[in-house]
Design a protein around this motif. Sequence first.
Motif, PDB file in Angstrom:
ATOM      1  N   VAL A 150      32.982  60.554  46.412  1.00 27.58           N
ATOM      2  CA  VAL A 150      32.329  60.590  45.104  1.00 27.58           C
ATOM      3  C   VAL A 150      32.595  59.261  44.405  1.00 27.58           C
ATOM      4  O   VAL A 150      33.726  58.750  44.427  1.00 27.58           O
ATOM      5  CB  VAL A 150      32.850  61.764  44.239  1.00 27.58           C
ATOM      6  CG1 VAL A 150      32.412  61.606  42.794  1.00 27.58           C
ATOM      7  CG2 VAL A 150      32.356  63.092  44.792  1.00 27.58           C
ATOM      8  N   ARG A 151      31.568  58.697  43.782  1.00 30.42           N
ATOM      9  CA  ARG A 151      31.727  57.444  43.026  1.00 30.42           C
ATOM     10  C   ARG A 151      31.547  57.715  41.534  1.00 30.42           C
ATOM     11  O   ARG A 151      30.577  58.361  41.112  1.00 30.42           O
ATOM     12  CB  ARG A 151      30.744  56.389  43.502  1.00 30.42           C
ATOM     13  CG  ARG A 151      30.665  55.158  42.600  1.00 30.42           C
ATOM     14  CD  ARG A 151      30.108  53.948  43.313  1.00 30.42           C
ATOM     15  NE  ARG A 151      31.081  53.418  44.278  1.00 30.42           N
ATOM     16  CZ  ARG A 151      30.954  52.213  44.867  1.00 30.42           C
ATOM     17  NH1 ARG A 151      29.913  51.453  44.591  1.00 30.42           N
ATOM     18  NH2 ARG A 151      31.860  51.808  45.723  1.00 30.42           N
ATOM     19  N   ARG A 169      28.485  57.795  34.844  1.00 28.38           N
ATOM     20  CA  ARG A 169      27.661  58.482  35.827  1.00 28.38           C
ATOM     21  C   ARG A 169      28.498  58.745  37.076  1.00 28.38           C
ATOM     22  O   ARG A 169      29.484  58.049  37.336  1.00 28.38           O
ATOM     23  CB  ARG A 169      26.410  57.675  36.167  1.00 28.38           C
ATOM     24  CG  ARG A 169      26.667  56.231  36.490  1.00 28.38           C
ATOM     25  CD  ARG A 169      25.398  55.402  36.208  1.00 28.38           C
ATOM     26  NE  ARG A 169      25.613  53.970  36.375  1.00 28.38           N
ATOM     27  CZ  ARG A 169      26.149  53.185  35.427  1.00 28.38           C
ATOM     28  NH1 ARG A 169      26.543  53.701  34.270  1.00 28.38           N
ATOM     29  NH2 ARG A 169      26.279  51.887  35.631  1.00 28.38           N
ATOM     30  N   ILE A 170      28.092  59.758  37.814  1.00 25.44           N
ATOM     31  CA  ILE A 170      28.848  60.161  38.996  1.00 25.44           C
ATOM     32  C   ILE A 170      27.873  60.585  40.081  1.00 25.44           C
ATOM     33  O   ILE A 170      26.820  61.166  39.794  1.00 25.44           O
ATOM     34  CB  ILE A 170      29.825  61.306  38.646  1.00 25.44           C
ATOM     35  CG1 ILE A 170      30.770  61.594  39.815  1.00 25.44           C
ATOM     36  CG2 ILE A 170      29.086  62.553  38.203  1.00 25.44           C
ATOM     37  CD1 ILE A 170      31.911  62.540  39.429  1.00 25.44           C
ATOM     38  N   ALA A 171      28.209  60.253  41.324  1.00 23.50           N
ATOM     39  CA  ALA A 171      27.355  60.619  42.450  1.00 23.50           C
ATOM     40  C   ALA A 171      28.228  60.780  43.679  1.00 23.50           C
ATOM     41  O   ALA A 171      29.309  60.192  43.772  1.00 23.50           O
ATOM     42  CB  ALA A 171      26.294  59.549  42.689  1.00 23.50           C
ATOM     43  N   GLY A 172      27.770  61.599  44.634  1.00 22.10           N
ATOM     44  CA  GLY A 172      28.541  61.745  45.853  1.00 22.10           C
ATOM     45  C   GLY A 172      28.386  63.107  46.482  1.00 22.10           C
ATOM     46  O   GLY A 172      27.516  63.908  46.105  1.00 22.10           O
ATOM     47  N   ASP A 173      29.275  63.374  47.452  1.00 20.26           N
ATOM     48  CA  ASP A 173      29.219  64.626  48.191  1.00 20.26           C
ATOM     49  C   ASP A 173      30.631  65.142  48.450  1.00 20.26           C
ATOM     50  O   ASP A 173      31.573  64.729  47.762  1.00 20.26           O
ATOM     51  CB  ASP A 173      28.460  64.430  49.507  1.00 20.26           C
ATOM     52  CG  ASP A 173      29.032  63.288  50.354  1.00 20.26           C
ATOM     53  OD1 ASP A 173      30.254  63.012  50.242  1.00 20.26           O
ATOM     54  OD2 ASP A 173      28.271  62.667  51.112  1.00 20.26           O
ATOM     55  N   ARG A 216      30.456  67.334  40.925  1.00 19.33           N
ATOM     56  CA  ARG A 216      29.686  67.348  42.161  1.00 19.33           C
ATOM     57  C   ARG A 216      30.587  67.007  43.327  1.00 19.33           C
ATOM     58  O   ARG A 216      31.581  66.299  43.184  1.00 19.33           O
ATOM     59  CB  ARG A 216      28.509  66.374  42.096  1.00 19.33           C
ATOM     60  CG  ARG A 216      28.879  64.921  42.020  1.00 19.33           C
ATOM     61  CD  ARG A 216      27.643  64.030  41.899  1.00 19.33           C
ATOM     62  NE  ARG A 216      26.882  64.330  40.709  1.00 19.33           N
ATOM     63  CZ  ARG A 216      25.565  64.543  40.689  1.00 19.33           C
ATOM     64  NH1 ARG A 216      24.874  64.503  41.821  1.00 19.33           N
ATOM     65  NH2 ARG A 216      24.942  64.788  39.567  1.00 19.33           N
TER      66      ARG A 216
END
Length: 405
Positions: free
Chosen positions: A52-53, A44-48, A94
């Motif tokens: 980003v993590r 999974r990946i998340a961030g701006d 992302r």
Amino acid sequence: MAGARLRCAGRLLVCVAVLAIPGRAMAEPEPVTSETRQVAIAARIAGDDNRVRLVMDFERKPDLHLRFLENPDRAVIDLPETVFAFPEDALAPRGLVTSIRYGAAGAGRARMVFELASPATMELVESTEEAEGSIHRVVFDAVAVDRATFAEKVAETIWTDAGAGPRSLSEASLSDTLTIVIDAGHGGIDGGAEGPSGSMEKHITLAFAEALKEALEGEDGIRVAMTRSDDSFLSLSARVRRAREEQADLLISLHADSIRIKSLRGATVYTLSDKASDAVAQSLAEQENGAEGIVGASLENAPEAVAAILVDLARTETRVFSTGLARQVLDSFEGQVKLINNPLRHAGFRVLQAPDVPSVLVEMGYLSNPEDEKLLTDPEWRRSTARLLAQSVQNYRKTILAGRQ
């Protein structure tokens, strides 16, 4: 894939699966067992745009190698052979990360490539055991940095490890010898451009190729081959095959085109790009790529069935080395050979499209300009310019050797 073999990309040793080239033995992959194969269970990946993590879960603790590349900016994670068992949509690009590719990277290896919107570091911040040791979780953080910091990361990147990881061109050969394939543009029924005084491009490129061959053969650690040594026609795809058959470390394609702007003169060095740098580059690429049509030759956009992710990666790596050579050529020409404005350009020249051979196209001048035509047909100018070009290749070779230290 039937008839496929593993070919290490242009001495970059970025392995790609390709159709076997006649006369070469098929490589036998190392056996892979359930004990050596890794499984990525989830991701999974998340961030701006600033951070980003990336979180990934594996069946067992993975052996990871993190590396960085420029042009374009990328972070690369190398792994042992890995089954990516998570859903395809689990890693949607992302923020800082604009593209994510992953898959096999040769026998016993896998690779993940994260293309970055801007320079960024990517660090392993956590590696833990979950679910009583049945899951090994790793966490990466990508954080935006300035260009200088990212360039340091790229410079520190080492493309060798104790295992069988991919290596860069600077570490690939067992000897210090570089194989250079010289491509004299046009030939045979394809005469190329014609100057105001009747000079034909196919004769000019062959004469210059012979002068360059002589100059290179006087340099240490250089082996030379030519795509043609007489007035014969070769398709663009045949020229590329010739370079690959010679296992070329570099392909130098020589041209002296005509252009509608008669006042334009001077040398230009082109590297491959999907998009031309300017209208002149686009025009010349279309002119060169269309040359085969006069004899009805079949143009091969993709002559081999390949895994797209690996070919894209190999071609990206190769372009880095092509740009390095192009800059060496321009440095050697500076103040000695007239250059056009912005002499480092790029376009989709078909002869440069081998995914695994660093290549440049040297436009020595324009036959449409009378002053350039006079120089291009001058034997002394030809010899002196060939010596400068040969020196740029030697300088390039020295940078490769220095990378081994």
